[in-house]
Design an enzyme around this catalytic site. Structure first.
Site, PDB file in Angstrom:
ATOM      1  N   ALA A   9       0.757  -1.069   0.023  1.00  0.00           N
ATOM      2  CA  ALA A   9       0.102  -0.088  -0.106  1.00  0.00           C
ATOM      3  C   ALA A   9       0.719   1.256  -0.196  1.00  0.00           C
ATOM      4  CB  ALA A   9      -0.936  -0.028   1.167  1.00  0.00           C
ATOM      5  N   GLY A  10       2.296   1.036   0.271  1.00  0.00           N
ATOM      6  CA  GLY A  10       2.980   2.244   0.500  1.00  0.00           C
ATOM      7  C   GLY A  10       3.208   3.221  -0.834  1.00  0.00           C
ATOM      8  N   LYS A  21       5.572   2.016  -6.114  1.00  0.00           N
ATOM      9  CA  LYS A  21       7.032   1.193  -5.672  1.00  0.00           C
ATOM     10  C   LYS A  21       6.857  -0.197  -6.151  1.00  0.00           C
ATOM     11  CE  LYS A  21       8.339   0.746  -1.357  1.00  0.00           C
ATOM     12  NZ  LYS A  21       8.981   0.969  -0.308  1.00  0.00           N
ATOM     13  N   HIS A 359      23.197  -7.623 -46.990  1.00  0.00           N
ATOM     14  CA  HIS A 359      23.597  -5.934 -46.617  1.00  0.00           C
ATOM     15  C   HIS A 359      22.447  -5.084 -46.791  1.00  0.00           C
ATOM     16  CE1 HIS A 359      27.333  -8.186 -47.991  1.00  0.00           C
ATOM     17  NE2 HIS A 359      26.725  -8.368 -49.075  1.00  0.00           N
ATOM     18  N   ALA A 376      22.279  -6.431 -52.211  1.00  0.00           N
ATOM     19  CA  ALA A 376      22.550  -5.209 -51.120  1.00  0.00           C
ATOM     20  C   ALA A 376      21.712  -4.190 -51.604  1.00  0.00           C
ATOM     21  CB  ALA A 376      23.884  -4.741 -51.021  1.00  0.00           C
TER      22      ALA A 376
END
EC number: 2.7.7.23
Length: 454
Positions: A9-10, A21, A359, A376
């Site tokens: 609960a903090g 938290k 490539h 490429a």
């Protein structure tokens, strides 16, 4: 019978975060999820989460955690006040209550199981977990005799100088006889420096209190700020690396690599420095990952190398080479014996066995058959400004350098695409397709003269 209650609960003010938290992430899971998981093997009949600060957000995060009951603490007035909120939901419950803290995520399941077992064998009213700390500043001190019977718990701020010399500390984790605890909870007082109801005060109200000392103090490290979060991340990562090294995985520079608990590895995997694995990665035998790679929910077969590349939510077959500087994006399936080279991005595509994208290419929303060679700079132009479209390249086909395949388009089997082509129409099997502007050459061109005339 056993009930497990987690205090969550903090506010976590010292985290300086908009996120509650207990929802801070640690190695791929939230703090409170790790705490809940540590008690899973006990198979408790009841699981209760005491929420307060941003209760709706915490409940939403844990809504899929089956059978979890949410209990609101409003306002938050100490740990004793939090547990008082259980009097109504646990009315008539007969058994033990295990109280855990939602910001103590390193506790091993074996330690919790030992605490419950010790409590049951001692037939105490409460058994609390303790730890001997080199620096106990800020922790409540536990005073117990040689047999482990506890006479008092005194919060650090309320201790005298002599009492603070005791380094046996309260870990804030308890196993209670619920019936006995329910009788004394209404007797808690706010007569202390903080003006709060301390759960620790129940020890003096109960007849028999015992303590069990944890063997590894790191297990009871609480998290109140970012530094402590980082310290716990380091402890957990070291545990994970140690486990997998014991299972045959080589970490060239262990401290530079991170894992999630959902990762799994085959035999003789080598992980190079600065390589990170997140989510549920599945890595086959003889793979070599890194240096400098990130894998997130990646499934790799055997004999795969991933060098300085990113693989996310994708599957890779056996005997595949990836990188350097490749990006394998979600919903991609790379078949056996493929080569994905440098500066290649692949998204939501199937690359069949033996194909090569060596490539500087983008392959998105595509299906490549077996033994395709992508030249490429080849691009699949998959987006028309509104929708994505599919490109299909049949087996054995080759695209020349700097080709653009404008989707939707189907390239047949054993097709050759000339270099520099823009292909907008289907190409049948066995064809040569060239789609580029005619070359214009002006001989005797004097660029300086032309510039002066312009």
């Amino acid at each position: 019978m056993l009930a497990v209650a987690v205090l969550a609960a903090g506010k976590g003010t010292r985290m300086k975060s908009a996120l509650p938290k207990v929802l801070q992430p640690l190695a791929g899971a939230t703090l409170v999820e790790r705490v809940l998981a540590s008690a899973r093997n006990l198979a408790p009949e009841r699981r209760l989460l005491i929420v307060g600060h941003q209760a709706e957000r915490v409940e939403a995060q844990l809504s899929s955690n089956g059978g979890l009951e949410f209990v609101l603490q409003q306002p938050q007035n100490g740990t004793g006040h939090a547990v008082q909120q259980l009097l109504a939901p646990l009315q008539g419950f007969q058994g033990e209550l295990l109280v855990l803290n939602g910001d103590v995520p390193l506790l091993r399941a074996e330690t919790i199981e030992a605490l419950v077992s010790t409590h049951r064998s001692s037939q105490a009213d409460v058994t609390l977990l303790t730890a001997r700390l080199d620096d106990p500043t800020g922790y409540g001190r536990v005073f117990a005799d040689a047999n482990g019977r506890v006479s008092a718990i005194i919060e650090h701020r309320d201790c005298s100088d002599e009492q603070r010399s005791n380094n046996l500390t309260n870990a804030g984790i308890y196993c209670f006889n619920w019936g006995k605890l329910a009788e004394v909870l209404p007797q808690l007082s706010t007569d202390n420096d903080q003006g709060e109801l301390y759960l620790t005060d129940t020890v003096q109200l109960l007849d028999v209190a015992m303590q069990m000392e944890v063997s590894d103090p790191d297990e009871v490290n609480g998290i109140n700020n970012r530094r402590q979060l980082a310290q716990c991340e380091g402890v957990l990562q070291q545990r994970l690396r140690d486990h997998w090294m014991d299972e045959g995985v080589t970490f060239v520079d262990p401290a530079s690599c991170t894992l999630s608990e959902d990762c799994s590895f085959g035999c003789d995997v080598v992980i190079e420095p600065q390589t990170h694995l997140r989510g549920a990665c599945r890595i086959g035998d003889n793979c070599r990952l890194g240096p400098g790679s990130l894998l997130d929910n990646a499934e790799l077969g055997c004999d795969v190398t991933v060098v300085q590349s990113v693989v996310r939510d994708a599957r890779v077959g056996n005997d595949v080479a990836i990188g350097p500087f490749a990006h394998i994006r979600p919903a991609t399936d790379v078949g056996d014996s493929c080569k994905i080279g440098n500066f290649v991005e692949i998204k939501k595509s199937v690359i069949a066995a033996g194909s090569k994208v060596n490539h500087l290419s983008y392959i998105g929303d595509a299906e490549l058959g077996a033994n395709v060679n992508v030249g490429a700079g080849t691009i699949t132009a998959n987006f028309d400004g509104t929708n994505k479209h599919l490109t299909v390249i049949g087996e054995g086909s080759k695209t020349g350098a700097n080709s653009v395949l404008v989707a939707p388009v189907v390239i047949g089997k054993n097709v050759t695409i000339g270099a520099g082509s823009t292909i907008t129409k289907a190409v049948p099997d066995g064809s040569l397709a060239i789609g580029r502007a005619k070359q214009l050459t002006k001989e005797g061109w004097d660029r300086n003269t032309q510039a002066a005339q312009s």
